[in-house]
Design a protein around this motif. Structure first.
Motif, short mmCIF file in Angstrom:
data_model
loop_
_atom_site.label_atom_id
_atom_site.label_comp_id
_atom_site.label_asym_id
_atom_site.label_seq_id
_atom_site.Cartn_x
_atom_site.Cartn_y
_atom_site.Cartn_z
N GLU A 37 0.81 -1.22 0.00
CA GLU A 37 0.00 0.00 0.00
C GLU A 37 0.85 1.28 0.00
O GLU A 37 0.55 2.23 -0.70
N HIS A 38 1.92 1.28 0.76
CA HIS A 38 2.78 2.46 0.84
C HIS A 38 3.40 2.76 -0.54
O HIS A 38 3.40 3.90 -1.00
N THR A 39 3.88 1.72 -1.20
CA THR A 39 4.47 1.88 -2.53
C THR A 39 3.42 2.32 -3.54
O THR A 39 3.66 3.21 -4.35
N LEU A 40 2.25 1.71 -3.48
CA LEU A 40 1.16 2.07 -4.38
C LEU A 40 0.79 3.54 -4.21
O LEU A 40 0.62 4.27 -5.19
N ASN A 41 0.72 4.01 -2.97
CA ASN A 41 0.40 5.41 -2.72
C ASN A 41 1.48 6.34 -3.24
O ASN A 41 1.18 7.43 -3.74
N LEU A 42 2.74 5.95 -3.15
CA LEU A 42 3.83 6.75 -3.69
C LEU A 42 3.65 6.92 -5.20
O LEU A 42 3.69 8.04 -5.71
N TYR A 43 3.43 5.82 -5.90
CA TYR A 43 3.27 5.91 -7.36
C TYR A 43 2.05 6.74 -7.74
O TYR A 43 2.11 7.55 -8.66
N LYS A 44 0.95 6.54 -7.04
CA LYS A 44 -0.25 7.33 -7.33
C LYS A 44 0.00 8.82 -7.10
O LYS A 44 -0.43 9.65 -7.89
N SER A 45 0.71 9.16 -6.04
CA SER A 45 0.97 10.57 -5.74
C SER A 45 1.91 11.20 -6.75
O SER A 45 1.96 12.43 -6.87
N CYS A 46 2.64 10.38 -7.50
CA CYS A 46 3.54 10.90 -8.53
C CYS A 46 2.88 10.90 -9.91
O CYS A 46 3.52 11.20 -10.91
N GLY A 47 1.58 10.56 -9.96
CA GLY A 47 0.84 10.67 -11.21
C GLY A 47 0.49 9.37 -11.90
O GLY A 47 -0.19 9.37 -12.93
N PHE A 48 0.92 8.24 -11.36
CA PHE A 48 0.55 6.95 -11.96
C PHE A 48 -0.90 6.64 -11.63
O PHE A 48 -1.41 7.04 -10.58
N ILE A 49 -1.55 5.92 -12.53
CA ILE A 49 -2.92 5.47 -12.28
C ILE A 49 -2.96 3.95 -12.47
O ILE A 49 -2.20 3.38 -13.26
N VAL A 50 -3.84 3.31 -11.73
CA VAL A 50 -4.03 1.87 -11.87
C VAL A 50 -4.95 1.66 -13.07
O VAL A 50 -6.06 2.18 -13.11
N TYR A 51 -4.48 0.93 -14.05
CA TYR A 51 -5.33 0.65 -15.20
C TYR A 51 -5.67 -0.83 -15.30
O TYR A 51 -6.53 -1.23 -16.07
N HIS A 52 -5.00 -1.64 -14.51
CA HIS A 52 -5.31 -3.07 -14.48
C HIS A 52 -4.83 -3.63 -13.15
O HIS A 52 -3.72 -3.32 -12.72
N ALA A 53 -5.65 -4.41 -12.53
CA ALA A 53 -5.26 -5.08 -11.29
C ALA A 53 -5.70 -6.52 -11.38
O ALA A 53 -6.73 -6.84 -11.98
N GLN A 54 -4.91 -7.39 -10.82
CA GLN A 54 -5.22 -8.81 -10.87
C GLN A 54 -4.96 -9.43 -9.51
O GLN A 54 -3.92 -9.19 -8.90
N ASP A 55 -5.92 -10.18 -9.05
CA ASP A 55 -5.75 -10.91 -7.79
C ASP A 55 -5.26 -12.31 -8.12
O ASP A 55 -5.60 -12.89 -9.15
N TYR A 56 -4.48 -12.85 -7.22
CA TYR A 56 -3.99 -14.21 -7.38
C TYR A 56 -4.54 -15.05 -6.24
O TYR A 56 -4.70 -14.57 -5.13
N TYR A 57 -4.82 -16.29 -6.55
CA TYR A 57 -5.39 -17.17 -5.56
C TYR A 57 -4.54 -18.43 -5.46
O TYR A 57 -3.92 -18.85 -6.44
N ASP A 58 -4.53 -19.00 -4.28
CA ASP A 58 -3.76 -20.21 -4.03
C ASP A 58 -4.72 -21.28 -3.52
O ASP A 58 -5.53 -21.01 -2.63
N TYR A 59 -4.64 -22.44 -4.10
CA TYR A 59 -5.47 -23.55 -3.64
C TYR A 59 -4.54 -24.62 -3.09
O TYR A 59 -3.59 -25.04 -3.78
N ARG A 60 -4.82 -25.05 -1.91
CA ARG A 60 -4.04 -26.13 -1.31
C ARG A 60 -5.02 -27.23 -0.91
O ARG A 60 -5.90 -27.01 -0.08
#
Length: 66
Positions: A37-60
């Motif tokens: 979250e801290h890194t994401l906020n840094l990039y957003k505050s410098c003008g980056f926008i999220v244009y794609h996000a992907q969740d990963y799942y693990d099955y055991r």
């Protein structure tokens, strides 16, 4: 390293890279782990926008053996 966090070092370095690359008309794309979250906020505050996000799942099949 935690003792250097929060001092603006990363922001300054990122802004310098963005300045240099913007003069060359280059697009910059980042891929980061979404739970940083801290890194994401840094990039957003410098003008980056999220244009794609992907969740990963693990099955055991047997979680007690992980």
């Amino acid at each position: 390293m935690p003792e250097y966090q929060g001092r603006g070092i990363g922001r300054s370095a990122l802004q310098q890279v963005l300045e240099i690359e913007s003069k060359s008309n280059r697009n910059i794309h980042l891929e980061i782990h979404a739970d940083h979250e801290h890194t994401l906020n840094l990039y957003k505050s410098c003008g980056f926008i999220v244009y794609h996000a992907q969740d990963y799942y693990d099955y055991r099949a047997n979680p007690s053996h992980s």
